[in-house]
Write a protein that holds these residues in place. Structure first.
Motif: not given
Length: 411
Positions: A192, A195-200, A202-203, A316, A319
């Motif tokens: 988790t 995944l949160e680090h990669v989400r930031q 990507k934003s 991508d 992912e």
């Protein structure tokens, strides 16, 4: 009795600061920069810009990167850099912003230590005389054609583009240094936190890509439109205005008494002057130097955008790899579920056999043994039945698993 009308109410007091002045840094072409406060109407009178162009520089409004060429000024809005550039000076709003300190230092260094112009020896005569006409060495050089250098407005524009490209490039490099290790760590351990680090990341990547794309589109739009680029030649416009004024002074001497032959020659000369004036007004200026300047930074911004595009491709791909791993885990869980369900069904069959023997039925097997031989025989039959039931369940389970693998339901 007449009805008295109420006295008119005085207008509400004008709110203080309704037309607030802003702090501007005035950077002249020659001389020291100074800080002054101007209102919006003063800026409009100084630069000839409409109010809608000044909204582009409003810090409270979010406008994308834009470069606007107008009659007397160029409006630059590139990321943190906001400026109004004329042929003689540059106006930078909010000079106290810490983000503008590197830009202002670069601008000061570029104007204090300009590039040495290339002078043609054959056309050096008369240059010193023309420099004293009031418009400075820039106008004199353009009139004589002896000096080839970048005009003041293009120097400021180059500093704006250079600083913007540096900022975007540095942000891209910082994002790459953070993104690639985080993505590699995510491929090795899906958690988790990762995944949160990669989400930031990507934003931030999407936001930075949009900013770089807008700068690139703006430069591409200018390169595709010759009229917009010609509007940005402010020094050349001043040169043409000075030539038109000098031609007007020549035309005012037409009324002096002259001979007929001289008058005829003068009329021919006036016709040539008029045609030359019309051609000077409608001639298409040479935009090669501005085009080369914009192309250089367009290539740089395009390279930054390609780096972000490659990073986006890597995100991508990561992912997709994570999704494949999760699908594989899900398939393994489904197979385990099928095997456990099969085992449950087989055990249920054994329980059914045990339930049959547990029923209260009077049979010989349930009767008490009268001799030791009968007890031994009944004990042997009990264990035969128990192990036979267990062996039958195991055989049924193995047959079920074999059938599932043969039909490729299980791997």
């Amino acid at each position: 009795m007449e009805r008295r009308q109420p006295a008119p109410q005085p207008p509400p007091p004008r709110r203080k600061g309704a037309v607030a002045s802003r702090e501007w840094l005035v950077v002249p072409a020659a001389g020291e920069a100074r800080t002054r406060e101007f209102g919006k109407h003063q800026i409009m009178e100084m630069t000839g810009l409409p109010a809608r162009d000044l909204r582009v520089l409003d810090p409270l409004l979010s406008y994308p990167s834009t470069i606007l060429g107008r009659d007397r000024a160029v409006v630059v809005n590139l990321e943190h850099v906001k400026a109004i550039v004329t042929a003689n000076e540059a106006l930078v709003p909010n000079p106290g912003n810490p983000l503008l300190r590197p830009f202002l230092s670069d601008l000061h260094a570029r104007l204090v230590f300009p590039d040495l112009p290339s002078t043609s020896p054959a056309t050096d005569r008369g240059t010193d005389t023309e420099q004293s006409e009031g418009n400075g060495p820039t106008l004199a050089a353009y009139r004589s054609g002896s000096v080839k250098f970048l005009p003041f407005e293009f120097k400021v524009l180059e500093v704006c583009l250079e600083y913007t490209c540096k900022c975007l490039e540095s942000e891209t490099l910082a994002l790459e240094k953070e993104a690639y290790p985080a993505l590699d760590e995510l491929t090795s351990k899906v958690s988790t936190l990762n995944l949160e680090h990669v989400r930031q990341i990507k934003s931030r990547l999407v936001e930075l890509s949009g900013r770089v794309q807008k700068v690139r589109d703006e430069l591409e739009h200018l390169l595709d439109d010759d009229i917009d680029m010609s509007e940005m030649y402010l020094t050349r416009k001043l040169t043409f205005q000075g030539l038109s004024e000098s031609l007007g002074m020549v035309d005012s001497n037409k009324d002096a008494p002259i001979d007929h032959d001289e008058e005829k020659e003068e009329e021919d000369h006036d016709d040539e002057t008029e045609s030359g004036r019309e051609s000077s007004v409608y001639i298409k200026p040479n935009i090669e130097e501005l085009e080369m300047l914009l192309e250089a930074y367009f290539v740089q911004v395009d390279g930054t955008l390609n780096k972000l595009y490659n990073l986006r491709e890597y995100v991508d791909d990561t992912e997709d790899y994570i999704n494949i791993m999760l699908d594989e885990k899900q398939n393994q869980l489904l197979q385990m579920g099928v095997m456990l369900t099969t085992a449950t069904v087989v055990v249920t069959a054994g329980i059914a056999v045990v339930s049959l023997f547990g029923m209260n039925i009077h049979i010989d097997l349930m009767k008490a043994a009268e001799t030791d031989e009968e007890a031994r025989i009944k004990n042997m039959k009990f264990w035969e039945t128990t192990w036979g039931t267990v062996a039958g369940c195991v055989v049924i389970y193995l047959l079920a698993i074999y059938a599932g693998k043969k039909s490729k339901i299980l791997q």
